[in-house]
Design an enzyme around this catalytic site. Structure first.
Site, short mmCIF file in Angstrom:
data_model
loop_
_atom_site.label_atom_id
_atom_site.label_comp_id
_atom_site.label_asym_id
_atom_site.label_seq_id
_atom_site.Cartn_x
_atom_site.Cartn_y
_atom_site.Cartn_z
N ARG A 50 26.70 60.66 35.79
CA ARG A 50 27.07 60.91 37.21
C ARG A 50 25.83 61.78 37.68
NH1 ARG A 50 29.37 65.19 39.39
NH2 ARG A 50 30.87 65.58 37.40
N TYR A 102 22.29 48.77 62.93
CA TYR A 102 23.33 48.01 61.75
C TYR A 102 24.76 48.81 62.06
CZ TYR A 102 26.04 47.21 57.95
OH TYR A 102 27.15 46.74 56.93
N ASP A 173 15.25 54.27 58.96
CA ASP A 173 15.90 52.94 58.21
C ASP A 173 14.90 52.23 58.12
OD1 ASP A 173 17.33 50.88 57.21
OD2 ASP A 173 19.10 51.53 57.93
N LYS A 198 19.33 44.51 50.06
CA LYS A 198 18.86 43.59 50.74
C LYS A 198 17.46 43.31 50.30
CE LYS A 198 22.00 44.03 53.96
NZ LYS A 198 22.81 45.44 53.52
#
Length: 388
Positions: A50, A102, A173, A198
């Site tokens: 983690r 988005y 972004d 993506k």
């Protein structure tokens, strides 16, 4: 000599003077949750996955290199990256965001961020005077360029000047362009966001998200938050993204080549009322793209003469898949109204130009002739069916 980005996708320069991991060319997957130590204070450099993992760390170094940042952080999805980004702000902080984003980002800002006391002003950053919306509480400007799905283009360098004038963070972004075509940090941004699902992954087979920065103070905040929230990417998914990045350059070039051909084909169709692709000279942001990017990408939005025509296309495509997401090797067609932007109130969708006859195309790497053949067949069948 600075290495070109195609080479950066394959080689991390700092690793080349030594043979590690038994000389493995494919970076190993360290599928472990914890790490053994030989004694107190004798760490291997890793304690718990983690906190950090060798595979994830290697991916982050690659992403930082591609975006010319000092640090990158890998997350379980693009939305988990944006969610963690918002944790650097506090109640009553004000953020200016693009109105056309988005849908998941808008949903997060309107519901979660607002609930946490963060004030959001949603404006058309590509054409409105951003300075008119800055207040004493404003801390950041958040943009997509091109935007999703309407392909509005904002001049990153100009917005950066405004951000610096008022001591604000500029967040960009960069998912649609990928670091192959555009590097916002070089243009003055402080933080870059990616949905690694993506173009970086490129194969529609895993989820990932990234935050990249060129500021040490921001990197320290992200390092603390990713450790604290546990939002980091898993070792196996880190490896999948690493594998995808190796072909980023050739995928982006081929997808863009196909996008140009399809955009010009769509312009000739009588049922198409508008084609929105930044590579077309008539696009209002075309010249800005030529200035701030190395290409135009492979995302096309187009509008049809009716909702019925749009729905018929979605029902008839076969090789082109009617599916959410983008940036993979396969061409996907999306209906923003019921998919990516379904949670956005209709009045906001309409204001942004998203109608019930709007479709978004993520162009893949198939042969362009095959893609156009299918589109032509579907268009002709729909015209006959609707007696257009």
């Amino acid at each position: 000599m600075d290495r070109k980005i195609e080479t950066k996708c394959l080689h991390l320069e700092e690793d080349e003077d030594c043979i590690k991991h038994y000389g493995a060319i494919s970076y190993p997957i360290y599928q472990t949750a914890t790490y053994a130590h030989s004694g107190v204070g004798k760490s291997t450099g890793y304690d718990y996955s983690r906190l950090q993992n060798p595979t994830k760390e290697h991916l982050e170094k690659v992403i930082a290199s591609l975006e010319n940042g000092i640090s990158a952080f890998a997350f379980a999805s693009g939305m988990s990256a944006i969610s963690l980004l918002m944790e650097i702000f506090k109640p009553d902080d004000h953020i200016i965001t693009d109105s056309d984003l988005y849908g998941g980002s808008i949903r997060l800002f309107r519901n979660v961020s607002a609930k946490n006391g963060i004030k959001i002003s949603s404006i058309d950053c590509y054409k409105e005077n951003i300075e008119d919306f800055i207040t004493s509480d404003t801390k950041a400007i958040y943009i997509e360029t091109p935007t999703n799905p309407m392909m509005n283009v904002t001049d990153i360098a100009v917005v950066s000047e405004i951000a610096k004038k008022y001591n604000l963070l500029l967040v960009v972004d960069n998912t649609f362009m990928s670091p192959y075509f555009q590097n916002p940090l070089d243009l003055g941004a402080d933080i870059v966001v990616h949905s690694g699902t993506k173009y970086l992954g490129g194969h529609n087979d895993t989820l990932a998200g990234f935050l990249v920065t060129n500021r040490t103070d921001i990197a320290e905040k992200f390092a603390f938050l990713i450790k604290t929230t546990g939002a980091g990417l898993s070792p196996f998914d880190s490896w999948l993204i690493l594998r995808g990045i190796k072909t980023l350059g050739i995928r982006m070039e081929k997808s863009q080549e196909n996008a140009f051909k399809i955009a010009y084909w769509l312009k000739e169709q009588k049922a198409v009322t508008e084609v929105i692709y930044t590579g077309l000279p008539e696009h209002t942001g075309h010249e800005i793209m030529k200035k701030q990017a190395r290409g135009f990408g492979a995302m096309i939005t187009f509008k049809l003469e009716s909702k019925a025509f749009a729905l018929s296309i979605l029902e008839k495509v076969r090789m082109i898949k009617f599916a959410e997401s983008l940036g993979g090797v396969e061409t996907l067609i999306t209906y923003p109204t019921t998919q990516t932007h379904a949670d956005i109130p209709p009045e906001i969708r309409e204001k942004n130009g998203i109608t019930e006859s709007t479709l978004r195309l993520s162009v893949g790497i198939e042969n362009a002739e095959d893609l156009i053949y299918e589109l032509d067949k579907v268009f002709r069948e729909t015209e006959c069916e609707l007696n257009v």
